[in-house]
Scaffold this motif. Structure first.
Motif, PDB file in Angstrom:
ATOM      1  N   CYS A 293      88.102 101.815 -23.648  1.00  0.00           N
ATOM      2  CA  CYS A 293      87.225 102.207 -24.763  1.00  0.00           C
ATOM      3  C   CYS A 293      87.895 103.260 -25.645  1.00  0.00           C
ATOM      4  O   CYS A 293      87.597 103.366 -26.828  1.00  0.00           O
TER       5      CYS A 293
ATOM      6  N   CYS B 139      86.708 101.115 -20.393  1.00  0.00           N
ATOM      7  CA  CYS B 139      85.825 100.079 -20.964  1.00  0.00           C
ATOM      8  C   CYS B 139      85.070  99.421 -19.813  1.00  0.00           C
ATOM      9  O   CYS B 139      85.668  98.774 -18.951  1.00  0.00           O
TER      10      CYS B 139
ATOM     11  N   CYS C 163      78.119 100.606 -24.625  1.00  0.00           N
ATOM     12  CA  CYS C 163      78.785 100.533 -25.934  1.00  0.00           C
ATOM     13  C   CYS C 163      78.010 101.225 -27.055  1.00  0.00           C
ATOM     14  O   CYS C 163      78.602 101.890 -27.906  1.00  0.00           O
TER      15      CYS C 163
END
Ligand code: SF4
Length: 295
Positions: free
Chosen positions: A173, A215, A226
Motif C-alpha cells: 500500500c 497491502c 482501502c
C-alpha cells in the motif's frame, strides 16, 4: 532525447528542467505530453478537464446518493464525515475533514463500480481529488489551477511508475496510496504558489511518511482497509504540502526515497501484497467477512 526535450526520468531531471527553463512542474509535464503524444496543448488540457469533471462528480455522488460497495464492507462513510462537519466541531479542522470525506467518498464510488479516475490506481483514487479539489474549493481557486495541479501530480506519478511501482500487488500500500499521496502533495504545493523544489520535497516527505505500509484488502476487495488508507493518504499529502510550503525539506532526496520505497516493497512477503493472506485481511474478522461475502 531531443535537444530541447521536456522528458524526464527522475526528480532531479525534472527539477533541472524546471529551473533551467524557469517553468513549473505542470508546464514541463504538459510540454512532455505534447512532445510524446504529438497532441496540441488544448487537446491535452481538454482530456484532463474530463478527468477533473469525473473526480468532482465522484465526490458529489458520494455525498448525494446512497452507495453500497460490491462486497458490502463500505458505503455512506463520506456522508457521515460531511454531516459531522456541518453539525459539530471537526477535530481535524474544516479543510482536512472535508478532504478526508472527499477521499473516502471517491473510494466508495469506485467500490460500487462507479466512474472514477485511477490516479494512479483505482485503490488510491480518492487521494488526488480529495486534496486538489478540496484545497482548490476552499481557497477559491479556478478549475484551471486544479487542472495544473493534476499535471504536477502526474509528473510525480510518472517518475514513481518509471523507477518503482504504484501497484499494491508489487510494492504494498506504500506504493499505491503512497504514490497517490505524493502526487497530491506536489500538486497542492504548486497550486498554492510553491516552487517545483518545494513540490518535490513534499512528494518525498509523503512517501517517507507511509513507507512500509502493507497491502491487505479484506476478501481481496478494494474496500477495507482501502477506504481509510485513502483518508490517511489525503491527510499525509496535506501535512507534507504544508511542511514543504513552510520551507521544511526532506532530508533524503525524492529519488532516493522512491528507490527505498521500491526496495522495501520488494522485500514484503507475498502475503502482504494484495493477496489477502496477511495483515487485517487475515484476522478472524477479515476471514469471517471473506466467508460471508464469498460463501
Ligand atoms: S490495501 Fe492494497 S488494495 Fe487497498 S488501497 Fe492499499 S494497496 Fe490498494
Amino acid at each position: 532525447m531531443l535537444v530541447n526535450s521536456m522528458n524526464f526520468t527522475n526528480g532531479e531531471e525534472l527539477l533541472r528542467l524546471c529551473e533551467k527553463n524557469n517553468k513549473t512542474i505542470y508546464e514541463v509535464c504538459i510540454e512532455r505530453e505534447m512532445e510524446i503524444s504529438g497532441k496540441s496543448k488544448e487537446e491535452i488540457l481538454n482530456r484532463m478537464r474530463e478527468s477533473l469533471e469525473i473526480m468532482k462528480n465522484a465526490i458529489k455522488k458520494s455525498l448525494t446518493e446512497d452507495i453500497k460497495s460490491v462486497g458490502g464492507l463500505i458505503g455512506g462513510e463520506a456522508k457521515k464525515i460531511r454531516n459531522r462537519l456541518a453539525s459539530e466541531r471537526p477535530v481535524c479542522g474544516y479543510l482536512m475533514s472535508k478532504a478526508i470525506s472527499a477521499a473516502m467518498g471517491v473510494l466508495e464510488v469506485n467500490a460500487s463500480m462507479g466512474l472514477i479516475v485511477a490516479a494512479p490506481t483505482a485503490g488510491s483514487c480518492g487521494i488526488l481529488p480529495g486534496a486538489i479539489i478540496t484545497v482548490g474549493e476552499e481557497y477559491g481557486l479556478s478549475d484551471e489551477d486544479m487542472l495544473n495541479a493534476i499535471f504536477t501530480g502526474s509528473a510525480i506519478g510518472i517518475i514513481i511508475t518509471r523507477n518503482a511501482t504504484v501497484a499494491g500487488a508489487e510494492g504494498g500500500c506504500q506504493a499505491e496510496t503512497g504514490a497517490a499521496a505524493a502526487m497530491a502533495a506536489a500538486g497542492v504545493v504548486e497550486m498554492m504558489g510553491g516552487t517545483p523544489r518545494q513540490a518535490i520535497h513534499a512528494a518525498a516527505t509523503t512517501l517517507k511518511n507511509i513507507m512500509g505500509l502493507i497491502c491487505d484488502p479484506i476478501a481481496g476487495l478494494v474496500e477495507a482497509p482501502c477506504q481509510k488508507r485513502n483518508a490517511i493518504g489525503v491527510a499525509n499529502a496535506l501535512i507534507s504540502a504544508e511542511m514543504a510550503l513552510a520551507g521544511v525539506e526532506s532530508i533524503v532526496p525524492f529519488d532516493e526515497v522512491v528507490e527505498a520505497m521500491y526496495k522495501v516493497g520488494k522485500t514484503l512477503p507475498m502475503e502482504l501484497r494484495e493477496t489477502a493472506l496477511g495483515g487485517v485481511a487475515a484476522t478472524c474478522t477479515g476471514c469471517n467477512l471473506t466467508k460471508k461475502i464469498f460463501g
